[in-house]
Design a protein around this motif. Sequence first.
Motif, PDB file in Angstrom:
ATOM      1  N   GLY A 211      63.349   9.214  47.962  1.00 40.30           N
ATOM      2  CA  GLY A 211      64.178   8.054  48.325  1.00 40.30           C
ATOM      3  C   GLY A 211      64.811   7.409  47.104  1.00 40.30           C
ATOM      4  N   MET A 212      64.162   7.558  45.945  1.00 37.55           N
ATOM      5  CA  MET A 212      64.746   7.001  44.717  1.00 37.55           C
ATOM      6  C   MET A 212      65.768   8.003  44.162  1.00 37.55           C
ATOM      7  SD  MET A 212      63.548   4.101  43.270  1.00 37.55           S
ATOM      8  CE  MET A 212      62.338   2.873  43.705  1.00 37.55           C
ATOM      9  N   PRO A 317      62.588  -0.745  54.983  1.00 38.19           N
ATOM     10  CA  PRO A 317      61.601  -0.530  53.934  1.00 38.19           C
ATOM     11  C   PRO A 317      60.418  -1.487  54.053  1.00 38.19           C
ATOM     12  CG  PRO A 317      63.563  -1.615  53.046  1.00 38.19           C
ATOM     13  CD  PRO A 317      63.873  -1.249  54.463  1.00 38.19           C
ATOM     14  N   MET A 318      59.232  -0.985  53.714  1.00 42.43           N
ATOM     15  CA  MET A 318      58.026  -1.826  53.768  1.00 42.43           C
ATOM     16  C   MET A 318      57.891  -2.556  52.442  1.00 42.43           C
ATOM     17  SD  MET A 318      55.266   0.439  55.828  1.00 42.43           S
ATOM     18  CE  MET A 318      55.341   0.580  57.611  1.00 42.43           C
ATOM     19  N   GLY A 348      64.469  -2.413  45.110  1.00 39.22           N
ATOM     20  CA  GLY A 348      63.136  -1.787  45.132  1.00 39.22           C
ATOM     21  C   GLY A 348      62.689  -1.602  43.694  1.00 39.22           C
ATOM     22  N   VAL A 349      61.439  -1.917  43.423  1.00 37.59           N
ATOM     23  CA  VAL A 349      60.937  -1.835  42.044  1.00 37.59           C
ATOM     24  C   VAL A 349      59.605  -1.082  42.032  1.00 37.59           C
ATOM     25  CG1 VAL A 349      60.178  -3.162  40.025  1.00 37.59           C
ATOM     26  CG2 VAL A 349      62.025  -4.054  41.471  1.00 37.59           C
ATOM     27  N   THR A 362      71.965   5.556  46.382  1.00 36.37           N
ATOM     28  CA  THR A 362      71.745   6.548  45.330  1.00 36.37           C
ATOM     29  C   THR A 362      72.939   7.494  45.311  1.00 36.37           C
ATOM     30  OG1 THR A 362      70.682   8.093  46.861  1.00 36.37           O
ATOM     31  CG2 THR A 362      69.245   6.512  45.737  1.00 36.37           C
ATOM     32  N   GLU A 363      73.011   8.329  44.267  1.00 36.52           N
ATOM     33  CA  GLU A 363      74.090   9.339  44.234  1.00 36.52           C
ATOM     34  C   GLU A 363      73.968  10.253  45.449  1.00 36.52           C
ATOM     35  OE1 GLU A 363      75.724  11.056  40.718  1.00 36.52           O
ATOM     36  OE2 GLU A 363      74.188  10.110  39.482  1.00 36.52           O
ATOM     37  N   GLU A 364      72.707  10.571  45.821  1.00 38.42           N
ATOM     38  CA  GLU A 364      72.496  11.476  46.958  1.00 38.42           C
ATOM     39  C   GLU A 364      73.019  10.840  48.257  1.00 38.42           C
ATOM     40  OE1 GLU A 364      69.759  10.644  44.764  1.00 38.42           O
ATOM     41  OE2 GLU A 364      70.396  12.348  43.578  1.00 38.42           O
ATOM     42  N   ASP A 365      72.777   9.515  48.411  1.00 38.52           N
ATOM     43  CA  ASP A 365      73.273   8.818  49.617  1.00 38.52           C
ATOM     44  C   ASP A 365      74.797   8.907  49.680  1.00 38.52           C
ATOM     45  OD1 ASP A 365      70.735   7.787  50.208  1.00 38.52           O
ATOM     46  OD2 ASP A 365      71.084   5.895  49.158  1.00 38.52           O
ATOM     47  N   LEU A 366      75.445   8.639  48.531  1.00 41.89           N
ATOM     48  CA  LEU A 366      76.913   8.572  48.514  1.00 41.89           C
ATOM     49  C   LEU A 366      77.514   9.955  48.765  1.00 41.89           C
ATOM     50  CD1 LEU A 366      77.425   6.088  45.530  1.00 41.89           C
ATOM     51  CD2 LEU A 366      77.646   5.615  47.972  1.00 41.89           C
ATOM     52  N   THR A 367      76.897  10.982  48.154  1.00 46.59           N
ATOM     53  CA  THR A 367      77.399  12.348  48.361  1.00 46.59           C
ATOM     54  C   THR A 367      77.260  12.713  49.837  1.00 46.59           C
ATOM     55  OG1 THR A 367      76.697  12.884  46.134  1.00 46.59           O
ATOM     56  CG2 THR A 367      77.139  14.758  47.573  1.00 46.59           C
TER      57      THR A 367
END
Length: 465
Positions: A211-212, A317-318, A348-349, A362-367
């Motif tokens: 997810g990160m 998210p929890m 998120g930290v 994230t880049e993956e989300d945008l792609t």
Amino acid sequence: MSYDLVVIGTGPGGYVCAIRAAQLGMKVAVVEKWKTFGGTCLNVGCIPSKALLHASEMFAQAAHDLPSLGVIVGAPTLDMPAMMKHKDDTVAANVNGVAFLLKKNKVDTHIGVGAIAAPGKVVVTADDGKTTELETKNIVIATGSEVTPLPGVTIDEKIVVSSTGALKLDKVPGRLVVVGAGVIGLELGSVYRRLGAEVTVVEFLDRILPGMDTEIARQFQRMLEKQGFNFQLAHKVSKVEAAGAGAVVTIEPAAGGDAKTLEADVVLVAIGRRPYTQGLGLEAVGVAMERGRVVIDDHFATNVPGVYAIGDVVRGPMLAHKAEDEGIAVAEILAGQHGHVNYNVIPGVVYTEPEIAAVGKTEEDLTAAGVVYKVGKFPFTANGRARAMRATDGFVKVLADAATDRVLGVHIVGRGAGELIAEAAVLMEFGGSSEDLARTCHAHPTMSEAVKEAALAVEKRAIHM
Ligand code: FAD
Ligand code: NAI
């Protein structure tokens, strides 16, 4: 007893909701089954884990970092009871603080298990079996989550522990096997690694922190390996057996193949959390559920009139701050206002050293969404303050829409990343661009200059790189 609102559960979702509703003039009660308020987060989650993360980080710095700054203190020795006392004192101060705030805001508190007998009716059963009936116009379910068990593995909270047991070990395990390379596994794994444990993390996927942002997670894995973490990625745990004073953990490649065993003094199961609704009586009143979560609409309403739900028990998210913001939003909606949570801007930290912090896509989300974006990156090795603190590990990454320059995501791995991410969240909440961030004056010398430089790098004009 008759109320405008009864909130079941006093975690960050529930207690914040109750206080906001009281501020807005409602007559409010909370129901809590534990002896102290604050839920998972304050009692056995965010707060105790951060107390141990801070203390163990000080121990690691004394052992490894101080000599290079010219501070010679000798090899540190561990006083485990004192470290645990620091954690317990921190928890006590926080849970007592919530009790004070509830009282100050004239919120009634009922200790016992709350169940919804009917819309508008909550029954509280105390430890001694005594019941109290509360009449109320509205009910907010804020009962949170619990540890997801690993099938076939019994958690005894001594040798095989969940996060709750891992927060109160009486000694540092020689060998700690962590199941799950998520947030809990890496945070609590860090605590005991710093204190001298040999830590092996077994993760089902072929990466840590799913997810990160993948680039951040890969670099971070290398940093953890430098700290001495061992990773068994793409492996699953098939058996955990007691052996003497410890356990033998059998692991197998996730894709199939030969099993091998790991010896452990303590095994930490950290494969996620699941919503908690036991004893609430939701089936009887017909509240709709989906895969264990209470189903809500955009206004936190369940399918049963007058019954709402927030926090870990619903989708999303929890995270404590997500639960808090939902608590405020639902209280405002009940008061006739326009409460709202922007789920695109929930930071998120991961509170390791260095920290990881992220907000937005994230880049993956945008792609995956087919969004064309630009990337600006800046390493802490090129930041003066980071050099002065010998905290040069990591970098900042800003993702901006290629057409509009709107910032869509910011990802940071570096010391204090959890504090640095706040300016990115504010920027994104206001729909800001990388240009806005790049033209905002940042104090020198600060780690936050790396955020500004990453924004400048979106248009390839970073100054110090
Ligand atoms: P909870 O905090 O789970 O509170 C629910 C409350 O409801 C509990 O007090 C429970 O006793 C009570 N309850 C349940 N059923 C009933 C009933 N029938 N009657 C009466 N009372 C009931 N999140 C972060 O954002 N940052 C962190 O650093 C972080 N660290 C974490 C570390 C650990 C080890 C863990 C386990 C979690 C961490 N989290 C963190 C997650 C965070 O704790 C949760 O997201 C947050 O607590 C959810 O809040 P909540 O109000 O929904 O529920
Ligand atoms: P998680 O969902 O973050 O990570 C669980 C990990 O276990 C994942 O990587 C998953 O792929 C892996 N996994 C699942 N089944 C497995 C199996 N059988 N064998 C091996 N690996 C397996 O869950 P975690 O770490 O337990 O945390 C629970 C929740 O608490 C998270 O949702 C998180 O949001 C919250 N939390 C937040 C913190 C923070 O904000 N700093 C700190 C701690 C917890």
